[in-house]
Design a protein around this motif. Structure first.
Motif, PDB file in Angstrom:
ATOM      1  N   ALA A   1      33.897 -12.636  17.548  1.00 35.45           N
ATOM      2  CA  ALA A   1      33.295 -13.418  16.469  1.00 35.45           C
ATOM      3  C   ALA A   1      32.555 -12.541  15.460  1.00 35.45           C
ATOM      4  CB  ALA A   1      32.355 -14.461  17.051  1.00 35.45           C
ATOM      5  N   GLY A   2      32.022 -11.413  15.880  1.00 33.88           N
ATOM      6  CA  GLY A   2      31.257 -10.551  14.980  1.00 33.88           C
ATOM      7  C   GLY A   2      32.100  -9.650  14.103  1.00 33.88           C
ATOM      8  N   LEU A   3      33.396  -9.838  14.090  1.00 36.17           N
ATOM      9  CA  LEU A   3      34.290  -9.018  13.275  1.00 36.17           C
ATOM     10  C   LEU A   3      34.390  -9.615  11.874  1.00 36.17           C
ATOM     11  CD1 LEU A   3      36.347  -6.613  13.378  1.00 36.17           C
ATOM     12  CD2 LEU A   3      38.075  -8.321  13.895  1.00 36.17           C
ATOM     13  N   PRO A   4      34.129  -8.821  10.826  1.00 26.49           N
ATOM     14  CA  PRO A   4      34.249  -9.363   9.468  1.00 26.49           C
ATOM     15  C   PRO A   4      35.655  -9.918   9.215  1.00 26.49           C
ATOM     16  CG  PRO A   4      33.179  -7.221   9.423  1.00 26.49           C
ATOM     17  CD  PRO A   4      33.674  -7.431  10.825  1.00 26.49           C
ATOM     18  N   SER A   5      35.725 -10.997   8.458  1.00 21.31           N
ATOM     19  CA  SER A   5      37.002 -11.674   8.228  1.00 21.31           C
ATOM     20  C   SER A   5      38.017 -10.765   7.537  1.00 21.31           C
ATOM     21  CB  SER A   5      36.790 -12.948   7.422  1.00 21.31           C
ATOM     22  OG  SER A   5      36.212 -12.654   6.164  1.00 21.31           O
ATOM     23  N   GLN A   6      37.554  -9.861   6.644  1.00 22.63           N
ATOM     24  CA  GLN A   6      38.479  -8.938   5.984  1.00 22.63           C
ATOM     25  C   GLN A   6      39.105  -7.985   6.996  1.00 22.63           C
ATOM     26  OE1 GLN A   6      35.205  -9.185   5.378  1.00 22.63           O
ATOM     27  NE2 GLN A   6      34.765  -9.301   3.202  1.00 22.63           N
ATOM     28  N   ASP A   7      38.311  -7.518   7.939  1.00 21.72           N
ATOM     29  CA  ASP A   7      38.840  -6.631   8.981  1.00 21.72           C
ATOM     30  C   ASP A   7      39.836  -7.369   9.864  1.00 21.72           C
ATOM     31  OD1 ASP A   7      37.330  -4.556   8.031  1.00 21.72           O
ATOM     32  OD2 ASP A   7      35.860  -4.583   9.660  1.00 21.72           O
ATOM     33  N   ALA A   8      39.518  -8.604  10.218  1.00 19.94           N
ATOM     34  CA  ALA A   8      40.431  -9.392  11.043  1.00 19.94           C
ATOM     35  C   ALA A   8      41.765  -9.593  10.327  1.00 19.94           C
ATOM     36  CB  ALA A   8      39.801 -10.737  11.383  1.00 19.94           C
ATOM     37  N   ALA A   9      41.722  -9.846   9.029  1.00 19.92           N
ATOM     38  CA  ALA A   9      42.962 -10.022   8.257  1.00 19.92           C
ATOM     39  C   ALA A   9      43.764  -8.731   8.224  1.00 19.92           C
ATOM     40  CB  ALA A   9      42.642 -10.489   6.841  1.00 19.92           C
ATOM     41  N   ARG A  10      43.096  -7.591   8.014  1.00 15.59           N
ATOM     42  CA  ARG A  10      43.800  -6.296   7.996  1.00 15.59           C
ATOM     43  C   ARG A  10      44.419  -5.995   9.354  1.00 15.59           C
ATOM     44  NH1 ARG A  10      39.958  -4.971   3.941  1.00 15.59           N
ATOM     45  NH2 ARG A  10      38.262  -4.459   5.325  1.00 15.59           N
ATOM     46  N   ILE A  11      43.694  -6.295  10.427  1.00 14.21           N
ATOM     47  CA  ILE A  11      44.217  -6.053  11.777  1.00 14.21           C
ATOM     48  C   ILE A  11      45.469  -6.891  12.021  1.00 14.21           C
ATOM     49  CG2 ILE A  11      43.743  -6.442  14.226  1.00 14.21           C
ATOM     50  CD1 ILE A  11      40.803  -5.642  13.569  1.00 14.21           C
ATOM     51  N   ARG A  12      45.401  -8.153  11.698  1.00 11.14           N
ATOM     52  CA  ARG A  12      46.574  -9.022  11.896  1.00 11.14           C
ATOM     53  C   ARG A  12      47.771  -8.521  11.099  1.00 11.14           C
ATOM     54  NH1 ARG A  12      42.401 -12.898  12.057  1.00 11.14           N
ATOM     55  NH2 ARG A  12      42.286 -13.843  14.119  1.00 11.14           N
TER      56      ARG A  12
ATOM     57  N   SER B   1      36.495  -1.013  22.863  1.00 11.79           N
ATOM     58  CA  SER B   1      36.912  -2.214  23.584  1.00 11.79           C
ATOM     59  C   SER B   1      38.190  -2.698  22.932  1.00 11.79           C
ATOM     60  CB  SER B   1      35.840  -3.295  23.500  1.00 11.79           C
ATOM     61  OG  SER B   1      34.663  -2.875  24.135  1.00 11.79           O
ATOM     62  N   PHE B   2      39.113  -3.195  23.734  1.00 13.42           N
ATOM     63  CA  PHE B   2      40.402  -3.647  23.217  1.00 13.42           C
ATOM     64  C   PHE B   2      40.461  -5.170  23.211  1.00 13.42           C
ATOM     65  CE2 PHE B   2      41.201   0.705  24.209  1.00 13.42           C
ATOM     66  CZ  PHE B   2      42.122   1.113  23.251  1.00 13.42           C
ATOM     67  N   PHE B   3      40.993  -5.700  22.109  1.00 15.45           N
ATOM     68  CA  PHE B   3      41.075  -7.152  21.919  1.00 15.45           C
ATOM     69  C   PHE B   3      42.475  -7.524  21.463  1.00 15.45           C
ATOM     70  CE2 PHE B   3      36.705  -5.921  21.169  1.00 15.45           C
ATOM     71  CZ  PHE B   3      35.978  -6.889  21.851  1.00 15.45           C
ATOM     72  N   GLY B   4      42.977  -8.624  21.981  1.00 15.48           N
ATOM     73  CA  GLY B   4      44.234  -9.174  21.498  1.00 15.48           C
ATOM     74  C   GLY B   4      44.007  -9.907  20.183  1.00 15.48           C
ATOM     75  N   LEU B   5      45.086 -10.152  19.455  1.00 17.40           N
ATOM     76  CA  LEU B   5      44.948 -10.837  18.167  1.00 17.40           C
ATOM     77  C   LEU B   5      44.344 -12.230  18.308  1.00 17.40           C
ATOM     78  CD1 LEU B   5      48.191  -9.950  16.172  1.00 17.40           C
ATOM     79  CD2 LEU B   5      45.889  -9.027  15.919  1.00 17.40           C
ATOM     80  N   SER B   6      44.629 -12.888  19.403  1.00 13.45           N
ATOM     81  CA  SER B   6      44.099 -14.240  19.592  1.00 13.45           C
ATOM     82  C   SER B   6      42.678 -14.234  20.135  1.00 13.45           C
ATOM     83  CB  SER B   6      45.002 -15.036  20.533  1.00 13.45           C
ATOM     84  OG  SER B   6      45.055 -14.396  21.789  1.00 13.45           O
ATOM     85  N   ALA B   7      42.148 -13.055  20.460  1.00 12.74           N
ATOM     86  CA  ALA B   7      40.818 -12.973  21.052  1.00 12.74           C
ATOM     87  C   ALA B   7      39.909 -11.993  20.307  1.00 12.74           C
ATOM     88  CB  ALA B   7      40.940 -12.554  22.512  1.00 12.74           C
TER      89      ALA B   7
END
Length: 153
Positions: A130-141, A121-127
């Motif tokens: 919620a179930g994504l670990p915060s470390q992964d979200a930081a690496r993605i950004r 599934s594809f997600f934009g940075l602003s979307a």
């Protein structure tokens, strides 16, 4: 007496941790920050089913990180990576683990015969979910925005 037992248990624990690390190899994993033409990132449901994660696999003996990533994406999601994938970051697993993970940025790719149940599934940075670990979200950004990891640490 209690202080000496605490001290002794710390020594024994340290010795066991050293033995464990010295007798076992490092587990290598590789994951992809797969970015589409609209700058969205591919995520898959976590194995536990209660969250999301970047597509990742374990590196087999004698296999390079990029080869493992190419194999996994082709076998699991019918994705062919064009030349020029970018190694972005190496990071350690949770404290005390022997796992090292290589993160690659993949911008040039194509999907052959996209199966309906591909699991991506594809997600934009602003979307980001919620179930994504915060470390992964930081690496993605960091990866999508082109920032090197130490710029935000």
């Amino acid at each position: 007496m209690r202080e000496s037992l605490t001290f002794l248990s710390k020594i024994i624990l340290s010795a066991l941790q050293f033995y464990w690390r010295a007798t076992r190899g490092i587990a290598l994993a590789v994951e992809a920050c797969l970015i589409d033409a609209e700058h969205r990132v591919a995520l898959i449901k976590a194995d536990t089913g209660d969250g999301w994660q970047l597509p990742r696999t374990t590196v087999r003996r004698g296999e390079g990180l990029d080869d493992a990533l190419r194999r996994f994406l082709m076998d699991e999601h019918r994705i062919r990576i064009d030349p020029g994938i970018e190694p972005f970051w190496m990071y350690a697993g949770f404290p005390g683990s022997n796992e090292q993970t290589g993160l690659y940025i993949v911008r040039q790719w194509r999907q052959d015969n996209s199966p309906a149940e591909a699991g991506l599934s594809f997600f934009g940075l602003s979307a980001l979910p919620a179930g994504l670990p915060s470390q992964d979200a930081a690496r993605i950004r960091q990866a999508v925005e082109g920032r090197v990891p130490f710029e935000v640490c």
